[in-house]
Scaffold this motif. Structure first.
Motif, PDB file in Angstrom:
ATOM      1  N   MET A 126      36.105  11.809  -2.601  1.00 49.84           N
ATOM      2  CA  MET A 126      35.283  11.904  -3.775  1.00 49.84           C
ATOM      3  C   MET A 126      33.777  12.427  -3.174  1.00 49.84           C
ATOM      4  SD  MET A 126      36.403  10.760  -6.410  1.00 49.84           S
ATOM      5  CE  MET A 126      37.610  10.091  -6.794  1.00 49.84           C
ATOM      6  N   THR A 176      29.428  12.465  -8.665  1.00 48.52           N
ATOM      7  CA  THR A 176      30.693  12.517  -9.317  1.00 48.52           C
ATOM      8  C   THR A 176      30.804  10.800  -9.933  1.00 48.52           C
ATOM      9  OG1 THR A 176      32.200  12.251  -7.639  1.00 48.52           O
ATOM     10  CG2 THR A 176      31.844  14.387  -8.180  1.00 48.52           C
ATOM     11  N   PRO A 177      31.350  10.980 -10.994  1.00 48.06           N
ATOM     12  CA  PRO A 177      31.608   9.582 -11.785  1.00 48.06           C
ATOM     13  C   PRO A 177      32.096   8.412 -10.700  1.00 48.06           C
ATOM     14  CG  PRO A 177      32.173  11.300 -13.351  1.00 48.06           C
ATOM     15  CD  PRO A 177      31.968  11.920 -12.052  1.00 48.06           C
ATOM     16  N   LYS A 178      33.195   8.860  -9.867  1.00 48.58           N
ATOM     17  CA  LYS A 178      33.779   7.664  -9.309  1.00 48.58           C
ATOM     18  C   LYS A 178      33.444   7.464  -7.762  1.00 48.58           C
ATOM     19  CE  LYS A 178      38.216   7.950 -12.030  1.00 48.58           C
ATOM     20  NZ  LYS A 178      39.675   7.901 -11.712  1.00 48.58           N
ATOM     21  N   TYR A 179      32.266   8.215  -7.355  1.00 51.98           N
ATOM     22  CA  TYR A 179      31.793   8.113  -6.261  1.00 51.98           C
ATOM     23  C   TYR A 179      31.043   6.627  -6.045  1.00 51.98           C
ATOM     24  CZ  TYR A 179      29.233   9.756  -1.874  1.00 51.98           C
ATOM     25  OH  TYR A 179      28.811   9.941  -0.809  1.00 51.98           O
TER      26      TYR A 179
END
Length: 173
Positions: A149, A153-156
């Protein structure tokens, strides 16, 4: 079984021993982010060197490598060591011309204010080993990721603002 069949079976078994084992650890590239007004002159992760980082910046420059397990496991930590310049823009006030004796004296005095730090830091959970991202935070805190990731970014795992201010007092460890 015929003699030819036995030779095929034995050859097949012998070749299985030639398959290299999957690695347990790999070298991963290192990238850094300074979320503070300090410059990170140099840093390392498990003795693998990272790039220098300007204040409030980072990413885009990678050095090689930090040795980490291919598979993340609970309790995984790394040792991060770094040198910090708390006043990276002081050189604008140094005497002219650059590299003169007076300038060198100012630079030598400036270096006496560098601080050196070491921290054992947990590594955020990762599914697949990727770039080792080191985030330098206020109060000499550090956060580390090592997955695929990318920051912002959203999932970081971490969503730190790029610019963070040092508090008036830092908590004692």
């Amino acid at each position: 079984m015929t003699r030819a069949a036995w030779l095929i079976v034995i050859s097949g078994l012998a070749l299985q021993g030639c398959t290299p084992p999957k690695p347990v650890r790999l070298g991963a590239p290192i990238e850094g982010y300074s979320h503070t007004s300090a410059a990170i002159n140099r840093f390392s992760v498990n003795r693998g060197g990272g790039p220098n980082i300007s204040p409030y910046s980072g990413g885009g420059k990678q050095n090689c490598c930090a040795s980490l397990p291919v598979k993340w496991h609970p309790g995984l930590t790394v040792v991060v060591e770094w040198e910090k310049d708390p006043n990276p823009y002081d050189s604008v006030n140094w005497p002219d011309p650059p590299f003169s004796d007076a300038w060198r004296k100012a630079a030598k005095e400036h270096e006496t204010h560098y601080t050196r730090h070491r921290a054992v830091v947990p590594v955020a959970r990762y599914e697949r080993l990727g770039v080792v991202n080191v985030h330098f935070l206020p109060c000499n805190q550090v956060a580390v990721t090592a997955g695929l990731m990318m920051p912002r970014t959203p999932k970081y795992p971490y969503q730190f603002p790029q610019k963070m201010q040092e508090p008036a007092t830092c908590p004692q460890p």
